[in-house]
Design an enzyme around this catalytic site. Structure first.
Site, mmCIF file in Angstrom:
data_model
loop_
_atom_site.group_PDB
_atom_site.id
_atom_site.type_symbol
_atom_site.label_atom_id
_atom_site.label_comp_id
_atom_site.label_asym_id
_atom_site.label_seq_id
_atom_site.Cartn_x
_atom_site.Cartn_y
_atom_site.Cartn_z
ATOM 1 N N GLY A 207 0.821 -1.196 0.000
ATOM 2 C CA GLY A 207 0.000 0.000 0.000
ATOM 3 C C GLY A 207 0.857 1.248 0.000
ATOM 4 O O GLY A 207 2.074 1.170 0.176
ATOM 5 N N GLY A 210 2.484 5.531 4.605
ATOM 6 C CA GLY A 210 1.704 6.170 5.665
ATOM 7 C C GLY A 210 0.326 5.603 5.886
ATOM 8 O O GLY A 210 -0.488 6.201 6.566
ATOM 9 N N GLY A 212 -0.234 2.698 7.344
ATOM 10 C CA GLY A 212 -0.275 1.914 8.568
ATOM 11 C C GLY A 212 0.245 0.495 8.428
ATOM 12 O O GLY A 212 -0.127 -0.367 9.202
ATOM 13 N N GLU A 429 -9.500 33.145 -7.642
ATOM 14 C CA GLU A 429 -10.138 32.151 -6.767
ATOM 15 C C GLU A 429 -11.659 32.156 -6.927
ATOM 16 O O GLU A 429 -12.288 31.103 -6.971
ATOM 17 C CB GLU A 429 -9.764 32.391 -5.300
ATOM 18 C CG GLU A 429 -8.287 32.191 -4.991
ATOM 19 C CD GLU A 429 -7.724 30.863 -5.484
ATOM 20 O OE1 GLU A 429 -8.490 29.882 -5.567
ATOM 21 O OE2 GLU A 429 -6.523 30.822 -5.816
ATOM 22 N N HIS A 432 -12.646 30.193 -9.934
ATOM 23 C CA HIS A 432 -12.778 28.754 -9.667
ATOM 24 C C HIS A 432 -14.121 28.458 -9.000
ATOM 25 O O HIS A 432 -14.861 27.572 -9.418
ATOM 26 C CB HIS A 432 -11.693 28.287 -8.693
ATOM 27 C CG HIS A 432 -10.332 28.128 -9.286
ATOM 28 N ND1 HIS A 432 -10.088 27.372 -10.400
ATOM 29 C CD2 HIS A 432 -9.128 28.599 -8.887
ATOM 30 C CE1 HIS A 432 -8.786 27.409 -10.672
ATOM 31 N NE2 HIS A 432 -8.180 28.152 -9.768
HETATM 32 P P1 ADP Z 1 3.576 2.775 6.519
HETATM 33 O O1 ADP Z 1 2.397 2.173 5.808
HETATM 34 O O2 ADP Z 1 4.294 3.735 5.642
HETATM 35 O O3 ADP Z 1 4.453 1.762 7.172
HETATM 36 P P2 ADP Z 1 3.103 3.543 9.217
HETATM 37 O O4 ADP Z 1 2.532 2.285 9.731
HETATM 38 O O5 ADP Z 1 4.501 3.819 9.573
HETATM 39 O O6 ADP Z 1 2.919 3.663 7.664
HETATM 40 O O7 ADP Z 1 2.163 4.723 9.715
HETATM 41 C C1 ADP Z 1 2.673 5.933 10.167
HETATM 42 C C2 ADP Z 1 1.788 6.511 11.234
HETATM 43 O O8 ADP Z 1 0.539 6.915 10.706
HETATM 44 C C3 ADP Z 1 1.459 5.543 12.329
HETATM 45 O O9 ADP Z 1 2.409 5.555 13.327
HETATM 46 C C4 ADP Z 1 0.109 6.031 12.833
HETATM 47 O O10 ADP Z 1 0.274 7.060 13.772
HETATM 48 C C5 ADP Z 1 -0.508 6.645 11.600
HETATM 49 N N1 ADP Z 1 -1.452 5.734 10.964
HETATM 50 C C6 ADP Z 1 -1.368 5.257 9.710
HETATM 51 N N2 ADP Z 1 -2.411 4.472 9.420
HETATM 52 C C7 ADP Z 1 -3.179 4.416 10.516
HETATM 53 C C8 ADP Z 1 -4.397 3.744 10.832
HETATM 54 N N3 ADP Z 1 -5.042 2.973 9.955
HETATM 55 N N4 ADP Z 1 -4.912 3.934 12.065
HETATM 56 C C9 ADP Z 1 -4.285 4.709 12.948
HETATM 57 N N5 ADP Z 1 -3.146 5.360 12.712
HETATM 58 C C10 ADP Z 1 -2.572 5.230 11.508
HETATM 59 ZN ZN ZN Z 2 -6.129 28.443 -9.510
#
Ligand code: ADP
Ligand code: ZN
Ligand code: MG
Length: 611
Positions: A207, A210, A212, A429, A432
């Site tokens: 995925g 960020g 999770g 703006e 738009h």
């Molecule tokens: P990656 O997919 O890049 O490994 P991470 O697991 O490191 O992402 O996620 C980074 C941070 O984003 C986590 O530490 C958390 O705080 C937040 N985060 C990401 N997805 C979720 C989720 N589904 N629920 C809660 N927090 C999340």
């Molecule tokens: Zn514009």
């Protein structure tokens, strides 16, 4: 095995060389300095002089040297050494002076004793010292929180250490379900064995960044109650060839000993890249990958070692890694949908103090396309904002503002923008917003602002959909392009010129129009033909043209036509509503930020509002 032996041999050699050098330095420089520190060399006549004067208290004679001690007037002792002379009278001379204690044929030191003191003892000392030092260094490299096992940097996480459970992961219900099954298997393997089902050996979390993935793996560790080895792909790639492979071997050896357990390899694409014959392929990485493949085949699936891995570039992984029997399960961890975003916001908001009347749904709607990490960031920004404002808890406005901070950067309050430029931005703006509002298939305007942001945006119009959209119709796509051209259209209409401020709009409009032609089959010129393929879909997506040059130029024409027609339509809409355009632009100039409701109020009012 050979690699291992070579490495050990190398280490021992380096070790010996260093010790030897230290030893030589010790014997050549330090030892003489210590032992001879107070002995002064002098000549024989001085010795005789002192004997005659009766100052000498002690004499040691051997075949080559005479060591003697002299007491001066103040009663202090000084040690001297001088060469031995062929002086037969000496003994009787010393005898005369009854005060002198003397030894003849004195042996300087026992030869064995000297050898022990100057060579063996320091050697032992150095070995002990360096052992202590080496241990210190390796344990520091292995991380501090987790236990380290042998050479590998893989860490065992136990429940208390990650402190994460599935409750910390919001949204991602499908991924959680798939992982829960694995956890369940590790808890009661017999349940599965009875039916004859065997556990998947490996699961790959894929995925965008960020979403999770790492968090999910940590949650599995928290839930699993079994040893959890975690290592990042980059930790395998070392300076020395063969180290990565050795580490993989080591990791799996430990895992086998500790089974049932989970091994998590984060960012597996660093070692799992396709092996190709290119010149700049990395030998070390390939060795490591080969070792990983071998190890994954090698262990017994019934034993209960489960391998989790995470990546955001699944298409770059070696096919051998993905075949059944290795990573046979792929768990998508996608960007969260509306409900998911709301849930993630709530999970993170639980850590901060906030007003009871906060509408998380509104924030979730305004953050379409945001990842979990960005949402966590938004919550944190809002808390920081509340502190800056001297408030005890976060309110709705803090949250809305931090959405914009995360999307567009901080406000540049002291940016100096001339009145004339401000006017252009305001018209742009409102252009738009007006075009968006006057079309059926366009999302409602949520907010318009002309406060510049650190991202470089001089102003923007935020549109927020009522609900979650998974599909985009052709009409919606066209409406979007038309809205994007609305800013420039207003500039042209009012100031009869254009500015560089529309560059981002142009980029977005082109991208969308191109996708309509090459990927969505939404143009009149082409049928359902994929003219572009997208690689790296989780990292922005790089389209690659898959057609002949002639077709490519036809695509360009088609794209140009779409944007051109939309642009013309936008100008037409603005021309029809030119009074409202003036009125709204002046209102925005005055207020700098207006809400969607204010905007619609003015747009729908019969009589012009005076400001
Ligand atoms: P990656 O997919 O890049 O490994 P991470 O697991 O490191 O992402 O996620 C980074 C941070 O984003 C986590 O530490 C958390 O705080 C937040 N985060 C990401 N997805 C979720 C989720 N589904 N629920 C809660 N927090 C999340
Ligand atoms: Zn514009
Ligand atoms: Mg990660």
């Amino acid at each position: 095995m050979k690699d291992d032996k070579n490495n050990i041999l190398k280490q021992v050699l380096i070790y010996l060389t260093i010790s030897l050098i230290l030893l030589l330095v010790f014997n050549a420089v330090l030892l003489p300095m210590i032992s001879n520190s107070k002995v002064t060399e002098t000549d024989y006549s001085y010795f005789l002089e002192q004997v005659d004067e009766g100052n000498v208290t002690e004499v040691k004679l051997d075949d080559t040297e005479v060591h003697f001690k002299v007491r001066d007037e103040s009663g202090k002792f000084h040690s001297y050494v001088t060469g031995a002379m062929d002086d037969p009278d000496l003994v009787s001379r010393l005898h005369e002076n009854s005060k002198i204690v003397f030894t003849k044929n004195y042996q300087k030191d026992n030869a064995l004793f000297t050898f022990l003191v100057s060579w063996v003892l320091p050697f032992i000392f150095i070995i002990v010292l360096s052992n202590v030092l080496f241990k210190g260094i390796t344990s520091r490299m292995g991380g501090t929180n987790a236990m380290t096992f042998g050479k590998s940097n893989a860490k065992i996480y136990v429940k208390a250490q990650t402190g994460k459970t599935f409750n910390d992961v919001a949204g991602q219900d499908e991924a959680k379900e798939a992982l829960e099954e694995i956890v369940d298997f590790l808890h009661n393997p017999q349940k599965y064995a009875e039916i004859g089902a065997s556990l998947p050996k490996g699961a790959l979390l894929v995925g965008p960044p960020g979403t999770g993935k790492t968090l999910l793996a940590q949650a599995v560790a928290g839930e699993a109650n079994v040893p959890f080895f975690s290592i990042s792909g980059s930790e395998f790639v070392e300076m020395f060839v063969g180290m990565g492979a050795a580490k993989v071997r080591d990791l799996f050896k430990q895992a086998n000993e500790k089974a049932p357990c989970i091994v998590f390899i984060d960012e597996i694409d660093t070692i799992g890249k396709k092996r190709d014959g290119s010149i700049n392929s990395n030998d070390e990485r390939e060795q490591t990958l080969n070792q990983l493949l071998t190890e994954m085949d090698g262990f017994d699936g019934k034993k209960g070692v489960v391998i989790l891995a995470a990546t955001n570039r699944p298409e770059s992984l070696d096919p051998a890694l993905l075949r059944p029997g290795r990573f046979d399960r792929r768990i998508p961890v996608e960007l969260p949908d509306l409900g998911g975003r709301e849930a993630i916001l709530k999970v993170h908001a639980a850590k901060i103090k906030y007003d009871s009347d906060i509408d998380f749904n509104a924030i979730a709607r305004a953050t379409a396309g945001a990842s979990g990490a960005e949402l966590a960031n938004i919550i944190n920004e809002s808390a920081l904002r509340a502190v800056r404002g001297g408030r005890k808890s976060v309110n709705q406005f803090d949250l809305e503002e931090s959405v914009e901070v995360v999307i567009a950067g901080y406000q540049r309050k002291n940016a100096v923008i001339s009145q004339q430029e401000k006017e252009i931005i305001a018209y742009h703006e409102i252009g738009h917003a007006l075009v968006a509002a006057k079309q059926k298939n366009s999302a409602p305007v949520h907010k318009i602002t002309i406060i510049p942001r650190t991202s470089g945006a001089l102003g923007y119009t935020m549109q927020v959909d009522e609900g979650e959209k998974f599909l985009m119709t052709k009409e919606e796509a066209l409406a979007r392009i038309c809205t994007l051209t609305g800013g420039r259209s207003a500039e042209e209409l009012i100031f009869n010129s254009c500015t560089s401020g529309a560059s981002n709009d142009i980029e977005q409009a082109t991208k969308l129009a191109r996708a309509m032609v090459t990927r969505y089959g939404m143009s009149s010129g082409f049928d359902m033909i994929a003219l572009e393929t997208v690689s790296n879909q989780y990292l922005g997506g790089d389209p690659t043209l898959a057609c002949s040059p002639e077709t490519a130029s036809k695509i360009d024409d088609e794209v140009n036509n779409i944007v051109k027609r939309s642009h013309e339509k936008a100008i037409m809409i603005l021309r029809e509503n030119i009074e409202k355009l003036h009125e709204l632009a002046h209102y925005l100039l005055e207020k700098e930020t207006i809400t969607g409701d204010e905007f619609m109020g003015i747009l729908n009012s019969e009589s012009p509002v005076t400001v």
